[in-house]
Design a protein around this motif. Structure first.
Motif, mmCIF file in Angstrom:
data_model
loop_
_atom_site.group_PDB
_atom_site.id
_atom_site.type_symbol
_atom_site.label_atom_id
_atom_site.label_comp_id
_atom_site.label_asym_id
_atom_site.label_seq_id
_atom_site.Cartn_x
_atom_site.Cartn_y
_atom_site.Cartn_z
ATOM 1 N N SER A 346 0.835 -1.211 0.000
ATOM 2 C CA SER A 346 0.000 0.000 0.000
ATOM 3 C C SER A 346 0.867 1.258 0.000
ATOM 4 C CB SER A 346 -0.932 0.008 1.210
ATOM 5 O OG SER A 346 -0.193 0.034 2.405
ATOM 6 N N THR A 347 0.365 2.288 -0.633
ATOM 7 C CA THR A 347 1.106 3.553 -0.696
ATOM 8 C C THR A 347 0.980 4.341 0.603
ATOM 9 O OG1 THR A 347 -0.834 4.586 -1.728
ATOM 10 C CG2 THR A 347 0.902 3.733 -3.193
ATOM 11 N N SER A 348 -0.142 4.148 1.306
ATOM 12 C CA SER A 348 -0.313 4.767 2.623
ATOM 13 C C SER A 348 -0.762 3.685 3.590
ATOM 14 C CB SER A 348 -1.355 5.888 2.585
ATOM 15 O OG SER A 348 -1.618 6.348 3.912
ATOM 16 N N ARG A 349 0.176 3.170 4.353
ATOM 17 C CA ARG A 349 -0.138 2.062 5.246
ATOM 18 C C ARG A 349 -1.107 2.469 6.344
ATOM 19 N NH1 ARG A 349 5.990 -0.604 5.478
ATOM 20 N NH2 ARG A 349 5.876 -1.525 3.362
ATOM 21 N N GLN A 350 -1.004 3.715 6.794
ATOM 22 C CA GLN A 350 -1.930 4.182 7.829
ATOM 23 C C GLN A 350 -3.361 4.219 7.296
ATOM 24 O OE1 GLN A 350 -0.370 7.420 9.959
ATOM 25 N NE2 GLN A 350 -1.958 7.399 11.522
ATOM 26 N N GLN A 351 -3.541 4.714 6.104
ATOM 27 C CA GLN A 351 -4.868 4.740 5.497
ATOM 28 C C GLN A 351 -5.378 3.329 5.228
ATOM 29 O OE1 GLN A 351 -5.078 7.291 2.063
ATOM 30 N NE2 GLN A 351 -4.278 9.092 3.154
ATOM 31 N N PHE A 352 -4.481 2.437 4.859
ATOM 32 C CA PHE A 352 -4.870 1.048 4.606
ATOM 33 C C PHE A 352 -5.442 0.421 5.877
ATOM 34 C CE2 PHE A 352 -3.840 -3.501 4.652
ATOM 35 C CZ PHE A 352 -4.450 -3.919 3.474
ATOM 36 N N VAL A 353 -4.745 0.586 6.989
ATOM 37 C CA VAL A 353 -5.212 0.015 8.255
ATOM 38 C C VAL A 353 -6.531 0.661 8.673
ATOM 39 C CG1 VAL A 353 -4.704 -0.226 10.715
ATOM 40 C CG2 VAL A 353 -2.908 -0.629 9.018
ATOM 41 N N ALA A 354 -6.628 1.975 8.520
ATOM 42 C CA ALA A 354 -7.869 2.669 8.870
ATOM 43 C C ALA A 354 -9.039 2.128 8.056
ATOM 44 C CB ALA A 354 -7.717 4.166 8.650
ATOM 45 N N GLY A 355 -8.796 1.840 6.782
ATOM 46 C CA GLY A 355 -9.850 1.290 5.941
ATOM 47 C C GLY A 355 -10.281 -0.097 6.381
ATOM 48 N N LEU A 356 -9.312 -0.941 6.771
ATOM 49 C CA LEU A 356 -9.651 -2.275 7.277
ATOM 50 C C LEU A 356 -10.540 -2.179 8.511
ATOM 51 C CD1 LEU A 356 -6.228 -4.162 7.013
ATOM 52 C CD2 LEU A 356 -8.234 -4.485 5.561
ATOM 53 N N LEU A 357 -10.164 -1.292 9.427
ATOM 54 C CA LEU A 357 -10.942 -1.141 10.656
ATOM 55 C C LEU A 357 -12.320 -0.558 10.370
ATOM 56 C CD1 LEU A 357 -8.110 0.169 12.995
ATOM 57 C CD2 LEU A 357 -9.205 -2.069 13.082
ATOM 58 N N ARG A 358 -12.375 0.380 9.457
ATOM 59 C CA ARG A 358 -13.659 1.019 9.131
ATOM 60 C C ARG A 358 -14.641 0.009 8.532
ATOM 61 N NH1 ARG A 358 -11.559 4.878 6.762
ATOM 62 N NH2 ARG A 358 -11.637 4.138 4.600
#
Length: 478
Positions: A346-358
């Motif tokens: 992923s290009t933004s790992r923080q956004q990736f994790v946030a999306g998984l949680l969301r």
């Protein structure tokens, strides 16, 4: 073991607590209906309570969550203009508190009495009466796994190893089956179940009654019956291990002659086509052993209760493997591997994790027994698994660092979630470069010794004697 509290799996204190709370839950719902209160107006509180009730085992934690829900319900009923209903509900809750206090006080002296192969609490995993890490350090894979059934003699170990090697060598039809399963993307549990079905249809496997302990029978006859069960179990262990190892893209059948000097772990990895070093082999053996058994989790409980009614050995293992295939059991492992790969890309790992949680699509985190809190940190196997991966793959330290950062990011965004053993296993399989399908196969063979041990150990008990009580669950529907 006599001084240990009951294992977290099927703790009688949890059973009694949930029975009493469930009785009051239904009584409260009946009071709401009787007074014309719309239950849907309390669904947010009710669903939150039910999630906790059905997810947790620790009585103190359950009490805290139940008290929060109780105070919210009473306060909301008052706010909605139902003071009499609020008073009735408060009275039911007061009576429940008194019943729970008496029951939990009476049960304080309970101790672990079931001589199971694995003992699990939030803070402890013991295997064969020793810390799991100590069990995993055994350099002899076969003798270590035989301890799960109370065996450790050189004679039985030699018989088990011979049976394993005989099962590991596959004929042409099975090789064709594995190749077809690999190319068609079968789930590993489906392949292993098909292999077991073929074994069953061969007519070579009698009912497990043939191997059970018979009171009054000569000791050497009972001993011989158990050894026959061990030979069957380890033949099937070798067969299933061989099939699972051949799911890897770089695999090739290991010539039978090369099995004579290879331990089962080495033979498995070599047949899978995986590069080996002495450190990697040692670390992977420890990784396999620490995952061999974990109390009476659903897969192991299925093996045990199946064995209780005395099907054949293949039939008992099929029952267990089909339970383990569930998406919130071993079936989560391939999803965790795909998710881990996507995280790294992923290009933004923080956004990736946030999306998984969301979206609620996170795999490899959370556990019914091992909860995240300052004193435990979650599943104790994960740190061990990752540490062994570092020993086996020192050249991949940067990637392992990135995967541990994944777990830290999740913990930062959702502090209640800690990685579980699926995450630790996915780290290993990423380092090996396995596909999710091949990784799931390796994950399955890790647990097979525990499933086989559950079957054999149940033969010491009277047939058809294993029954609940299990802790009650409550449905979301009313």
């Amino acid at each position: 073991m006599d001084q240990l509290a009951p294992s977290a799996y099927h703790d009688p204190r949890e059973v009694v607590w949930k029975q009493l709370v469930a009785q009051s839950y239904w009584a409260i719902l009946e009071a709401l209906r009787r007074d014309g209160v719309a239950i849907s107006g309390l669904d947010d509180v009710r669903f939150s309570f039910l999630k906790s009730f059905n997810s947790h085992h620790d009585v103190d934690l359950l009490c805290r969550h139940a008290e929060e829900a109780a105070s919210q319900v009473v306060a909301r009923l008052d706010r909605l203009g139902h003071p009499l209903t609020a008073a009735a509900v408060a009275g039911e809750i007061t009576s429940l508190r008194q019943s729970l206090a008496r029951a939990m006080d009476a049960l304080q002296g309970l101790r672990q009495v079931d001589r199971v192969q694995g003992y699990v609490t939030d803070r402890t995993i013991a295997i064969c009466g020793m810390p799991a890490e100590e069990f995993a350090a055994n350099p002899d894979y076969v003798r270590a796994t035989l301890q799960l059934i109370g065996e450790d003699s050189a004679q039985v170990a030699a018989q088990a190893l011979a049976a394993w090697r005989a099962g590991f060598v596959l004929g042409g039809e099975l090789l064709d089956l594995v190749r077809a399963a690999a190319s068609q993307g079968w789930h590993s549990e489906d392949l292993l179940a098909e292999v077991l079905l073929r074994e069953q249809r061969s007519g070579a496997y009698p009912s497990l009654r043939e191997f059970e302990f018979v009171p009054g029978r000569a000791a050497d006859e009972n001993r011989r019956a158990k050894q026959q069960a061990v030979e069957e179990g380890y033949f099937l262990l070798g067969r299933l291990t061989s099939c699972a190892s051949l799911l890897n893209a770089g695999s090739a059948p290991l010539p039978a002659g090369e099995l004579r000097d290879a331990c089962p772990v080495e033979a498995t990895l070599r047949q899978a086509g995986l590069p080996l070093t002495p450190a990697r082999l040692r670390a992977f053996r420890q990784f396999m052993l620490i995952h061999a058994t974990h109390g009476l989790n659903p897969g192991e409980f299925a093996a045990r209760i199946a064995a209780a009614v005395r099907p054949s050995f293949p039939q008992a293992l099929i029952a267990s493997l089909m339970v383990r295939a569930g998406k919130v059991h071993a079936g989560a492992l391939p999803e965790c591997m795909r998710q881990m790969d996507a995280y790294l890309k992923s290009t933004s790992r923080q956004q990736f994790v946030a999306g998984l949680l969301r979206h609620g699509q996170l795999f490899g985190f959370g556990h019914r027994i091992h909860k995240r809190d300052p004193s435990t940190g979650g599943d104790p196997r994960v740190a061990f698994q990752v540490a062994r991966a570092r020993e086996g793959f020192p050249d991949l330290a940067g990637e392992i660092d990135a995967l541990e950062e994944f777990a830290r990011l999740v913990g930062t965004m959702k502090p209640a979630l800690a990685p579980n053993t699926d995450f630790g296993a996915a780290v290993w399989f990423h380092c090996f470069g396995l596909s999710p399908q091949a990784g799931a196969g390796m994950f399955s063979i890790n647990r097979l010794p525990g499933l086989i041990a559950q079957v054999i150990n149940q033969l010491d008990f009277k047939a058809n004697a294993l029954r609940p009580p299990l802790a009650v669950n409550l449905p979301y529907t009313v």
